[in-house]
Design a protein around this motif. Structure first.
Motif, short mmCIF file in Angstrom:
data_model
loop_
_atom_site.label_atom_id
_atom_site.label_comp_id
_atom_site.label_asym_id
_atom_site.label_seq_id
_atom_site.Cartn_x
_atom_site.Cartn_y
_atom_site.Cartn_z
N GLY A 54 0.81 -1.21 0.00
CA GLY A 54 0.00 0.00 0.00
C GLY A 54 0.84 1.25 0.00
O GLY A 54 0.47 2.27 -0.60
N SER A 84 -3.67 5.52 -3.65
CA SER A 84 -4.02 4.45 -2.71
C SER A 84 -4.86 3.40 -3.41
O SER A 84 -5.98 3.68 -3.86
CB SER A 84 -4.78 5.02 -1.52
OG SER A 84 -3.98 5.91 -0.80
N PRO A 85 -4.35 2.15 -3.54
CA PRO A 85 -5.12 1.09 -4.20
C PRO A 85 -6.15 0.49 -3.24
O PRO A 85 -6.09 0.70 -2.03
CB PRO A 85 -4.04 0.06 -4.55
CG PRO A 85 -3.02 0.23 -3.46
CD PRO A 85 -3.03 1.69 -3.10
N GLU A 86 -7.07 -0.26 -3.80
CA GLU A 86 -8.06 -0.97 -2.97
C GLU A 86 -7.47 -2.33 -2.60
O GLU A 86 -7.38 -3.23 -3.43
CB GLU A 86 -9.37 -1.16 -3.73
CG GLU A 86 -10.42 -1.89 -2.89
CD GLU A 86 -11.64 -2.31 -3.68
OE1 GLU A 86 -12.37 -3.21 -3.22
OE2 GLU A 86 -11.85 -1.75 -4.79
N ILE A 87 -7.07 -2.46 -1.36
CA ILE A 87 -6.52 -3.72 -0.85
C ILE A 87 -7.40 -4.18 0.30
O ILE A 87 -7.50 -3.50 1.33
CB ILE A 87 -5.07 -3.56 -0.38
CG1 ILE A 87 -4.18 -3.07 -1.53
CG2 ILE A 87 -4.54 -4.89 0.15
CD1 ILE A 87 -2.75 -2.78 -1.10
N SER A 88 -8.04 -5.34 0.13
CA SER A 88 -8.95 -5.86 1.13
C SER A 88 -8.49 -7.25 1.56
O SER A 88 -8.20 -8.11 0.73
CB SER A 88 -10.37 -5.93 0.55
OG SER A 88 -11.23 -6.65 1.42
N MET A 134 -2.32 -4.99 -10.38
CA MET A 134 -2.30 -3.61 -9.91
C MET A 134 -1.14 -2.80 -10.47
O MET A 134 -1.28 -1.63 -10.81
CB MET A 134 -2.29 -3.59 -8.39
CG MET A 134 -2.47 -2.22 -7.79
SD MET A 134 -2.67 -2.32 -6.00
CE MET A 134 -4.25 -3.14 -5.85
N GLU A 193 -5.01 3.15 -12.82
CA GLU A 193 -5.98 3.51 -11.78
C GLU A 193 -7.03 2.41 -11.66
O GLU A 193 -7.20 1.58 -12.54
CB GLU A 193 -6.67 4.84 -12.11
CG GLU A 193 -7.43 4.84 -13.43
CD GLU A 193 -8.07 6.17 -13.74
OE1 GLU A 193 -8.89 6.22 -14.66
OE2 GLU A 193 -7.77 7.16 -13.03
N GLY A 194 -7.74 2.44 -10.53
CA GLY A 194 -8.84 1.51 -10.31
C GLY A 194 -8.42 0.09 -10.01
O GLY A 194 -9.24 -0.84 -10.08
N PHE A 216 -7.44 -3.25 -7.86
CA PHE A 216 -7.86 -3.78 -6.57
C PHE A 216 -7.33 -5.20 -6.38
O PHE A 216 -7.11 -5.93 -7.35
CB PHE A 216 -9.39 -3.76 -6.41
CG PHE A 216 -10.13 -4.68 -7.35
CD1 PHE A 216 -10.25 -6.04 -7.10
CD2 PHE A 216 -10.74 -4.17 -8.49
CE1 PHE A 216 -10.93 -6.87 -7.97
CE2 PHE A 216 -11.43 -4.99 -9.36
CZ PHE A 216 -11.53 -6.36 -9.10
N ARG A 263 -8.52 -8.25 -3.64
CA ARG A 263 -9.44 -8.62 -2.57
C ARG A 263 -9.16 -10.06 -2.15
O ARG A 263 -9.15 -10.96 -2.97
CB ARG A 263 -10.89 -8.48 -3.06
CG ARG A 263 -11.26 -7.05 -3.46
CD ARG A 263 -12.54 -7.02 -4.26
NE ARG A 263 -12.84 -5.66 -4.73
CZ ARG A 263 -13.65 -5.39 -5.75
NH1 ARG A 263 -14.25 -6.39 -6.41
NH2 ARG A 263 -13.88 -4.14 -6.12
N ASN A 290 -8.24 -10.15 -8.41
CA ASN A 290 -7.66 -8.86 -8.79
C ASN A 290 -8.04 -8.55 -10.22
O ASN A 290 -8.28 -9.46 -11.03
CB ASN A 290 -6.15 -8.87 -8.63
CG ASN A 290 -5.48 -9.84 -9.58
OD1 ASN A 290 -5.37 -11.03 -9.29
ND2 ASN A 290 -5.01 -9.34 -10.72
#
Length: 371
Positions: free
Chosen positions: A257, A263-267, A295, A300-301, A303, A305, A321
């Motif tokens: 991150g 900031s990427p979406e990392i879940s 990523m 952009e965009g 993720f 998960r 991903n």
């Protein structure tokens, strides 16, 4: 591989169930047993014994692959059909029944040792096909029961020890090859425990934070130190607690991150009710691939998960991903192949790895059943 303790345990349970059910069905009048037909009784008993043992031995695998359940479920129906045909035709040493019994046992062998039977199918079917043709020619000879009966039975039994010896030799070769592959896979894993690109990128970020005198710098150093300690010392162990591997993954995700300006979406969702021992660094390959091939190639965009579940009977790891579907150089590398080999070595028969790529999203589901 060679039979393990669970194999012999399954044989014991299968025999106990077969004998008990046979005794009860005879006592209740559902079946009648001819006490003089020793060979026929033995073949029928062993056939039901094998079916019962298959159910016990493959019960874990059936939970992962329901198709196997149907393959085993067909066996008792097929055997029952053979017995009904034999009773209806009322011919001693009926060639039709013998032919169907050979097919029945070939099907059991196909379920238990499919690779072996597929490799030597010409030899196996050729030998038993020839034996059956000889038996068919002799069966209607008027002197069959006086001269040829025992010879035919011997011909049916003689190939079994030879095929067993051949199977054991194949298993011995396979184990030797697996040991060599395991050593090679472990060496590759040790060489790639810390991705150099990730490592140097993190050091560059650390340098920038130090120059800015950021409060994040000490935390970053600590996380990187923990990751390297785990990879170097615990990563070479046979098994580690799941919680330790999860901590390693959390550090990796937090450092990832920090690497990206946007900031990427990392879940990372976890549901851990049990903390079992697992083979270390299994999941990091999948997570690294999600960043490397997803990523990092998106402007952009992007993720990643991740869902992890650990219960009393199984562990389930899911990751997805997005990626640039127009990227023609989407090479997944050797990481996935190494992971597949490690799973085969560490969790033979009790794991399932599903990989799906659809509409610009890459999904991986890994499920492991505990023995």
């Amino acid at each position: 591989m060679f039979p393990n303790p669970s194999f012999f345990k399954s044989l014991g349970w299968g025999l106990a169930i077969t004998v008990l059910v046979t005794f009860l069905m005879e006592r209740m009048g559902f079946i009648r047993i001819n006490r003089q037909a020793h060979l026929e009784n033995m073949l029928i008993l062993v056939s039901w014994w094998m079916i019962s043992s298959l159910v016990f031995y493959y019960r874990k695998k059936i939970r992962l692959n329901s198709t196997l359940l149907w393959q085993i479920a067909v066996l008792p129906a097929f055997l029952t059909g053979i017995l009904l045909i034999d009773q209806w035709m009322a011919i001693p040493d009926n060639p039709v029944s013998i032919f169907l019994l050979i097919l029945f046992w070939m099907r059991i062998a196909w379920i238990i040792v499919p690779e072996f039977l597929r490799k030597y199918r010409i030899a196996v079917f050729g030998v038993y096909g020839s034996i059956w043709l000889v038996f068919f020619a002799l069966r209607f000879n008027e002197n069959y029961f006086n001269q040829y009966h025992q010879v035919v039975i011997l011909f049916l039994l003689i190939p079994i020890p030879f095929f067993l010896l051949l199977w054991f030799f194949e298993q011995w070769k396979r184990i030797k090859n697996l040991e060599m592959e395991k050593n090679a896979a472990e060496l590759a894993m040790l060489k790639n425990q810390i991705n150099p690109h990730f490592f140097f990128n993190t050091l560059n970020n650390l340098y920038g934070l130090c120059m800015e005198k950021s409060d994040q710098a000490p935390e970053l150093v600590l996380k990187l130190s923990e990751m390297m300690r785990y990879a170097i010392y615990e990563g070479k162990e046979t098994s580690v607690p799941l919680s330790r591997d999860v901590k390693y993954l959390e550090n990796f995700l937090e450092l990832q991150g920090l690497r990206h300006r946007v900031s990427p979406e990392i879940s990372f969702k976890k549901e851990i009710t049990e903390d079992p021992l697992i083979s270390p660094l299994l999941f990091i390959v999948l997570i690294e691939n999600a960043f490397k091939h997803g990523m990092e190639k998106l402007t952009e965009g992007g993720f990643v998960r991740i869902n992890l579940y650990s219960g009393k009977d199984r562990l389930r790891f899911q990751i997805e991903n997005n990626f640039d579907s127009n990227d023609s150089k989407s090479d997944k590398g050797i990481g996935l192949e190494n992971l597949k080999r490690r799973l085969e070595l560490s969790y033979p028969g009790v794991h399932e790895l599903k990989i799906k790529e659809e509409n610009g999203i890459f999904r991986v589901n890994l499920e492991i059943l505990w023995k």
